[in-house]
Design an enzyme around this catalytic site. Structure first.
Site, PDB file in Angstrom:
ATOM      1  N   TYR A   1       0.829  -1.155  -0.332  1.00 56.52           N
ATOM      2  CA  TYR A   1       0.258   0.137  -0.072  1.00 56.52           C
ATOM      3  C   TYR A   1       1.080   1.511   0.244  1.00 56.52           C
ATOM      4  O   TYR A   1       0.409   2.446  -0.165  1.00 56.52           O
ATOM      5  CB  TYR A   1      -0.860   0.131   1.346  1.00 56.52           C
ATOM      6  CG  TYR A   1      -2.213  -0.913   1.003  1.00 56.52           C
ATOM      7  CD1 TYR A   1      -2.810  -2.177  -0.299  1.00 56.52           C
ATOM      8  CD2 TYR A   1      -2.752  -1.442   2.425  1.00 56.52           C
ATOM      9  CE1 TYR A   1      -3.267  -3.093  -0.451  1.00 56.52           C
ATOM     10  CE2 TYR A   1      -4.190  -1.543   2.128  1.00 56.52           C
ATOM     11  CZ  TYR A   1      -4.223  -2.893   1.083  1.00 56.52           C
ATOM     12  OH  TYR A   1      -4.741  -3.730   0.822  1.00 56.52           O
TER      13      TYR A   1
ATOM     14  N   LYS B   1       3.227 -15.288   2.555  1.00 55.13           N
ATOM     15  CA  LYS B   1       3.133 -16.004   0.702  1.00 55.13           C
ATOM     16  C   LYS B   1       4.427 -17.096   0.303  1.00 55.13           C
ATOM     17  O   LYS B   1       5.574 -15.606  -0.739  1.00 55.13           O
ATOM     18  CB  LYS B   1       2.869 -15.353  -0.543  1.00 55.13           C
ATOM     19  CG  LYS B   1       2.166 -16.158  -1.709  1.00 55.13           C
ATOM     20  CD  LYS B   1       1.520 -16.857  -1.635  1.00 55.13           C
ATOM     21  CE  LYS B   1       0.759 -17.976  -3.120  1.00 55.13           C
ATOM     22  NZ  LYS B   1       0.059 -18.021  -2.804  1.00 55.13           N
TER      23      LYS B   1
ATOM     24  N   ASP C   1      -3.270 -18.407   1.245  1.00 54.11           N
ATOM     25  CA  ASP C   1      -4.138 -18.551   0.707  1.00 54.11           C
ATOM     26  C   ASP C   1      -4.803 -19.877   1.445  1.00 54.11           C
ATOM     27  O   ASP C   1      -5.987 -20.056   1.778  1.00 54.11           O
ATOM     28  CB  ASP C   1      -4.285 -19.651  -0.380  1.00 54.11           C
ATOM     29  CG  ASP C   1      -2.872 -19.698  -0.579  1.00 54.11           C
ATOM     30  OD1 ASP C   1      -1.615 -19.970  -0.059  1.00 54.11           O
ATOM     31  OD2 ASP C   1      -2.342 -20.660  -1.738  1.00 54.11           O
TER      32      ASP C   1
ATOM     33  N   ASP D   1      -5.616  -7.157   5.962  1.00 51.25           N
ATOM     34  CA  ASP D   1      -7.043  -6.386   5.006  1.00 51.25           C
ATOM     35  C   ASP D   1      -8.004  -7.461   4.542  1.00 51.25           C
ATOM     36  O   ASP D   1      -9.123  -7.533   5.325  1.00 51.25           O
ATOM     37  CB  ASP D   1      -6.205  -4.874   3.813  1.00 51.25           C
ATOM     38  CG  ASP D   1      -7.837  -4.371   3.581  1.00 51.25           C
ATOM     39  OD1 ASP D   1      -8.225  -4.092   4.171  1.00 51.25           O
ATOM     40  OD2 ASP D   1      -7.447  -3.332   2.749  1.00 51.25           O
TER      41      ASP D   1
ATOM     42  N   ASP E   1     -11.634  -8.730   6.836  1.00 50.71           N
ATOM     43  CA  ASP E   1     -12.131  -8.242   6.450  1.00 50.71           C
ATOM     44  C   ASP E   1     -13.370  -9.847   6.711  1.00 50.71           C
ATOM     45  O   ASP E   1     -14.638 -10.280   6.989  1.00 50.71           O
ATOM     46  CB  ASP E   1     -12.714  -8.143   5.057  1.00 50.71           C
ATOM     47  CG  ASP E   1     -12.775  -6.833   4.848  1.00 50.71           C
ATOM     48  OD1 ASP E   1     -12.590  -5.948   6.600  1.00 50.71           O
ATOM     49  OD2 ASP E   1     -13.444  -6.274   4.338  1.00 50.71           O
TER      50      ASP E   1
END
Ligand code: NAD
Length: 361
Positions: free
Chosen positions: A141, A192, A224, A248, A252
């Site tokens: 970001y 990852k 994942d 992020d 959620d």
């Protein structure tokens, strides 16, 4: 000694939910003599409309001198076509990075009264209590270079950069291990590392820091798999730590485990415990102005403020207990409504929390 809170309602439902959280804080301020003073500022689209920038200097100055910041949410349809540098979200990202609020604590707790509001089976989610720690001031970001460029063949190409230095990983890892020490002493680091070198470094540094916390059981998962495990068997987790973008998304997912994104608070802390407190949801332009937003995530965020920045766990517990009592009284905003409950507006939900506080539970 007074403690100053910078109140930045922002856009959309931000103003509606922050009003309820301030109402709760004002009640406790008088009842427990907390010494809180409030000063309001603009951020996001509201700041753009008033000052031509989503992140005015006076807002940064206010946030810097405050002891804590209460933020609603930013963004909305109205500002979507602005250049990305002027979009409301830039105000929020600017605040996080200027104040070095690198540690984002996102608890996901399922209140027993809301088991039916989750889309997952009750036996999967009942009793859920996990903490997601998201690195907030680095990663993709913020990484440079970024942008959209024109290639020689006339095609446009978008690009962003995922970057983490060892020191950035170390400091968030320490927060995560120390948080796990205060809970069930299990930490899962999410990366990852099989594909991204940057997160391979993440895994190495977290493992290295882990040697200083032998009482915490450390595990690693690829993002994942972590996403799948969060939905398959979320109670296997205690504390999760991960990078900005993965955090992020995973937080959620955990929002849905708890029934509604309108229930999840967050704290974003700097190295000294100064913090910005906000619900994890956005400005919900689809329901803004209708008086139906759930204010509980923001109310629970001010409980985190009292606990983490003002060291008033007693006051924080009163708020958390009052939310519980309000839910026991069967009042529900639309997002957590189920049959047989009383559907209430945003201010009535705030009032229910204050009534519960007054009852002294
Ligand atoms: P959102 O979180 O605003 O909304 C997602 C869905 O959840 C919507 O259907 C919304 O109505 C619902 N919802 C959210 N909060 C709720 C609440 N308290 N009570 C009841 N329902 C609630 O996410 P989005 O729709 O992807 O984004 C909307 C705007 O918010 C965009 O401009 C986005 O950039 C911005 N945003 C801001 C923040 C922030 O300020 N921290 C975070 C996420 C998104």
């Amino acid at each position: 000694m007074t403690k100053k809170i910078a109140v930045l309602p922002g856009d959309g439902i931000g103003t509606e939910i922050v009003a309820e959280a301030v109402k709760v804080l004002e009640y406790l301020n008088a009842d427990m003599d907390l010494g809180l003073v409030f000063e309001y500022g603009l951020i996001g689209g509201a700041a753009y409309d008033a000052h031509g920038t989503p992140f005015p200097d006076q807002t940064l100055a206010l946030a810097k001198q405050a002891d804590a910041i209460l933020l609603g949410a930013v963004g909305g349809y109205k500002w979507e076509s602005l250049d990305i540098s002027m979009r409301p979200e830039k105000g929020l990202l600017g605040l996080r990075s200027h104040l070095q609020l690198f540690a984002n604590l996102r608890p996901a707790i399922l209140y027993p009264q809301l088991v039916a509001a989750s889309t997952l089976k009750p036996e999967i989610v009942a009793g859920l209590d996990i903490m997601i720690i998201r690195e907030l001031t680095g990663g993709i970001y913020f990484g440079q270079p970024r942008g959209v460029r024109l290639l020689d063949n006339g095609e446009k190409q978008g690009y962003n950069t995922l970057v983490y230095s060892e020191s950035e990983i170390r400091r968030i890892a320490h927060v995560a291990f120390q948080t796990a020490q205060k809970r069930n002493r299990r930490l899962c680091s999410v990366d990852k590392a099989n594909v991204l070198e940057c997160t391979e470094l993440w895994r190495q540094v977290v493992a290295e820091i882990g040697k200083q916390y032998p009482d915490v059981e450390l595990s690693h998962l690829y993002v994942d798999n972590a996403a799948m495990q969060l939905v398959r068997a979320p109670k296997q987790f205690d504390v999760l730590v991960t990078s900005n973008m993965f955090g992020d998304i995973l937080s959620d997912i955990s929002a849905m485990l708890t029934g509604s994104i309108g229930m999840l608070p967050s704290a974003s802390l700097d190295a000294n415990g100064k913090g910005m407190y906000e619900p994890i949801h956005g400005s919900a332009p689809d329901i803004a102005g209708k008086g139906i937003a759930n204010p509980l995530a923001t109310i629970l965020s001010v409980a985190m403020m009292l606990r983490y920045t003002f060291n008033r766990a007693d006051a924080a517990e009163r708020i958390e207990q009052a939310v519980n009592t309000a839910l026991d009284a069967n009042v529900r905003t639309a997002d957590i409504y189920s049959e047989g409950m009383q559907k209430v507006s945003t201010p009535v939900m705030g009032d229910a929390v204050i009534s519960a506080l007054k009852e002294g539970v």
